[in-house]
Design a protein around this motif. Structure first.
Motif, PDB file in Angstrom:
ATOM      1  N   ARG A 155     -12.554  12.377   0.156  1.00 53.42           N
ATOM      2  CA  ARG A 155     -13.016  11.084   0.665  1.00 53.42           C
ATOM      3  C   ARG A 155     -11.826  10.135   0.799  1.00 53.42           C
ATOM      4  N   GLN A 156     -11.398   9.924   2.015  1.00 53.97           N
ATOM      5  CA  GLN A 156     -10.261   9.046   2.249  1.00 53.97           C
ATOM      6  C   GLN A 156     -10.666   7.784   2.999  1.00 53.97           C
ATOM      7  N   LYS A 157     -11.944   7.506   3.058  1.00 47.44           N
ATOM      8  CA  LYS A 157     -12.426   6.366   3.836  1.00 47.44           C
ATOM      9  C   LYS A 157     -12.019   5.018   3.227  1.00 47.44           C
ATOM     10  N   PHE A 158     -11.617   5.022   1.971  1.00 48.68           N
ATOM     11  CA  PHE A 158     -11.219   3.788   1.295  1.00 48.68           C
ATOM     12  C   PHE A 158      -9.780   3.389   1.633  1.00 48.68           C
ATOM     13  N   MET A 159      -9.034   4.268   2.261  1.00 47.48           N
ATOM     14  CA  MET A 159      -7.606   4.009   2.541  1.00 47.48           C
ATOM     15  C   MET A 159      -7.349   2.719   3.317  1.00 47.48           C
ATOM     16  N   PRO A 160      -8.117   2.408   4.383  1.00 48.89           N
ATOM     17  CA  PRO A 160      -7.856   1.139   5.078  1.00 48.89           C
ATOM     18  C   PRO A 160      -8.044  -0.087   4.172  1.00 48.89           C
TER      19      PRO A 160
ATOM     20  N   SER B  20       2.515   8.393  -6.366  1.00 46.27           N
ATOM     21  CA  SER B  20       2.119   9.270  -7.475  1.00 46.27           C
ATOM     22  C   SER B  20       0.692   8.998  -7.933  1.00 46.27           C
ATOM     23  N   LEU B  21       0.408   7.748  -8.250  1.00 43.17           N
ATOM     24  CA  LEU B  21      -0.897   7.418  -8.804  1.00 43.17           C
ATOM     25  C   LEU B  21      -2.026   7.534  -7.786  1.00 43.17           C
ATOM     26  N   GLY B  22      -1.703   7.367  -6.523  1.00 43.02           N
ATOM     27  CA  GLY B  22      -2.726   7.476  -5.481  1.00 43.02           C
ATOM     28  C   GLY B  22      -2.873   8.875  -4.916  1.00 43.02           C
ATOM     29  N   SER B  23      -2.187   9.840  -5.510  1.00 40.79           N
ATOM     30  CA  SER B  23      -2.217  11.207  -4.970  1.00 40.79           C
ATOM     31  C   SER B  23      -3.604  11.828  -5.025  1.00 40.79           C
ATOM     32  N   GLY B  24      -4.458  11.355  -5.918  1.00 40.41           N
ATOM     33  CA  GLY B  24      -5.818  11.870  -5.985  1.00 40.41           C
ATOM     34  C   GLY B  24      -6.597  11.621  -4.710  1.00 40.41           C
ATOM     35  N   ILE B  25      -6.256  10.553  -3.994  1.00 36.61           N
ATOM     36  CA  ILE B  25      -6.935  10.249  -2.730  1.00 36.61           C
ATOM     37  C   ILE B  25      -6.613  11.326  -1.704  1.00 36.61           C
ATOM     38  N   SER B  26      -5.353  11.671  -1.591  1.00 34.09           N
ATOM     39  CA  SER B  26      -4.940  12.691  -0.618  1.00 34.09           C
ATOM     40  C   SER B  26      -5.517  14.052  -0.953  1.00 34.09           C
ATOM     41  N   LEU B  27      -5.638  14.348  -2.235  1.00 36.38           N
ATOM     42  CA  LEU B  27      -6.155  15.645  -2.653  1.00 36.38           C
ATOM     43  C   LEU B  27      -7.682  15.707  -2.594  1.00 36.38           C
TER      44      LEU B  27
ATOM     45  N   LEU C 127       4.678  -6.235  -5.374  1.00 32.90           N
ATOM     46  CA  LEU C 127       3.332  -6.550  -5.854  1.00 32.90           C
ATOM     47  C   LEU C 127       2.267  -5.934  -4.950  1.00 32.90           C
ATOM     48  N   GLY C 128       2.522  -5.936  -3.642  1.00 34.01           N
ATOM     49  CA  GLY C 128       1.592  -5.282  -2.720  1.00 34.01           C
ATOM     50  C   GLY C 128       1.456  -3.801  -3.030  1.00 34.01           C
ATOM     51  N   TRP C 129       2.588  -3.138  -3.253  1.00 28.24           N
ATOM     52  CA  TRP C 129       2.552  -1.707  -3.611  1.00 28.24           C
ATOM     53  C   TRP C 129       1.906  -1.505  -4.983  1.00 28.24           C
ATOM     54  N   ALA C 130       2.136  -2.440  -5.916  1.00 28.90           N
ATOM     55  CA  ALA C 130       1.534  -2.321  -7.251  1.00 28.90           C
ATOM     56  C   ALA C 130       0.009  -2.408  -7.161  1.00 28.90           C
ATOM     57  N   ILE C 131      -0.492  -3.333  -6.354  1.00 27.38           N
ATOM     58  CA  ILE C 131      -1.947  -3.447  -6.159  1.00 27.38           C
ATOM     59  C   ILE C 131      -2.489  -2.162  -5.546  1.00 27.38           C
ATOM     60  N   MET C 132      -1.779  -1.632  -4.566  1.00 30.99           N
ATOM     61  CA  MET C 132      -2.211  -0.381  -3.954  1.00 30.99           C
ATOM     62  C   MET C 132      -2.180   0.762  -4.969  1.00 30.99           C
ATOM     63  N   ALA C 133      -1.200   0.754  -5.857  1.00 35.73           N
ATOM     64  CA  ALA C 133      -1.120   1.801  -6.887  1.00 35.73           C
ATOM     65  C   ALA C 133      -2.304   1.711  -7.844  1.00 35.73           C
ATOM     66  N   ILE C 134      -2.636   0.502  -8.256  1.00 33.38           N
ATOM     67  CA  ILE C 134      -3.756   0.325  -9.198  1.00 33.38           C
ATOM     68  C   ILE C 134      -5.070   0.738  -8.543  1.00 33.38           C
ATOM     69  N   PHE C 135      -5.334   0.211  -7.336  1.00 38.08           N
ATOM     70  CA  PHE C 135      -6.573   0.584  -6.640  1.00 38.08           C
ATOM     71  C   PHE C 135      -6.574   2.064  -6.284  1.00 38.08           C
ATOM     72  N   GLY C 136      -5.408   2.571  -5.876  1.00 31.91           N
ATOM     73  CA  GLY C 136      -5.297   3.992  -5.536  1.00 31.91           C
ATOM     74  C   GLY C 136      -5.555   4.888  -6.734  1.00 31.91           C
ATOM     75  N   LEU C 137      -5.105   4.447  -7.894  1.00 33.93           N
ATOM     76  CA  LEU C 137      -5.353   5.216  -9.120  1.00 33.93           C
ATOM     77  C   LEU C 137      -6.848   5.299  -9.393  1.00 33.93           C
ATOM     78  N   PHE C 138      -7.512   4.150  -9.376  1.00 36.55           N
ATOM     79  CA  PHE C 138      -8.939   4.151  -9.699  1.00 36.55           C
ATOM     80  C   PHE C 138      -9.763   4.921  -8.670  1.00 36.55           C
ATOM     81  N   TYR C 139      -9.480   4.690  -7.396  1.00 38.90           N
ATOM     82  CA  TYR C 139     -10.236   5.401  -6.370  1.00 38.90           C
ATOM     83  C   TYR C 139      -9.859   6.884  -6.362  1.00 38.90           C
ATOM     84  N   GLY C 140      -8.587   7.177  -6.495  1.00 40.04           N
ATOM     85  CA  GLY C 140      -8.130   8.566  -6.505  1.00 40.04           C
ATOM     86  C   GLY C 140      -8.730   9.366  -7.646  1.00 40.04           C
TER      87      GLY C 140
END
Length: 173
Positions: free
Chosen positions: A52-57, A42-49, A89-102
């Motif tokens: 710029r998806q180069k930050f995904m890796p 949910s929070l990382g959906s901005g990346i898909s939309l 915790l791994g998914w939580a970190i991805m959610a936080i970073f995904g939110l900010f980048y997204g």
């Protein structure tokens, strides 16, 4: 999530033979994984939309490193629950970073206070149900209290939409 935490062990006893019943105590911890995966989605959906998806890796690497690093810490000390916590915790970190980048690629207005409140209620319910030895009736009372608290956090329009959806499904039956 709370339903799974409370009733998952009972469902396991109904569905599996006695050799697996002891696994019911791990359901809540392992269910953290899809909970936080859903939050990341949910929070990382901005990346898909966004375009710029180069930050995904790098985002995936942060989640992976968090999972592996915390697994070395938690699994030896608390076992199977540690695996669930580490992966969550791994998914939580991805959610936080995904939110900010997204948000930088495609702005979406999330109600972060409400999301955080529901996550907090979920985690507190896990801790209460795991570290107390309540009888089923007591669990139902505590479950009702946590559920009521969750309902207070949800917006009224979402509750009305859910009510209408349930009533429509009942009419269809």
């Amino acid at each position: 999530y709370m339903t799974l935490v409370v009733f998952g062990p009972y469902a396991l006893e109904l569905m599996a033979n006695a050799a697996f019943h002891d696994g019911g105590k791990y359901i809540g911890f392992l269910a953290l994984i899809p909970l936080f995966n859903g939050i990341y989605t949910s929070l990382g959906s901005g990346i898909s939309l966004g375009k710029r998806q180069k930050f995904m890796p790098a985002l995936s690497a942060a989640g992976c490193c968090t999972t592996i690093g915390t697994a070395f810490l938690f699994i030896p000390s608390i076992g199977i629950p540690g695996a669930g916590i580490s992966t969550a915790l791994g998914w939580a970190i991805m959610a936080i970073f995904g939110l900010f980048y997204g948000q930088s690629t495609y702005r979406i207005n999330f109600d972060l206070t409400r999301i955080f409140s529901l996550v907090l209620i979920s985690i507190v319910s896990l801790l209460v149900f795991h570290f107390t030895s309540l009888f089923l009736f007591q669990k139902l009372i505590v479950f009702a209290a946590f559920l009521s608290l969750s309902v207070v956090v949800l917006p009224k329009k979402d509750l009305l939409s859910f009510k209408n959806l349930v009533l429509a499904k009942i009419k269809m039956s």
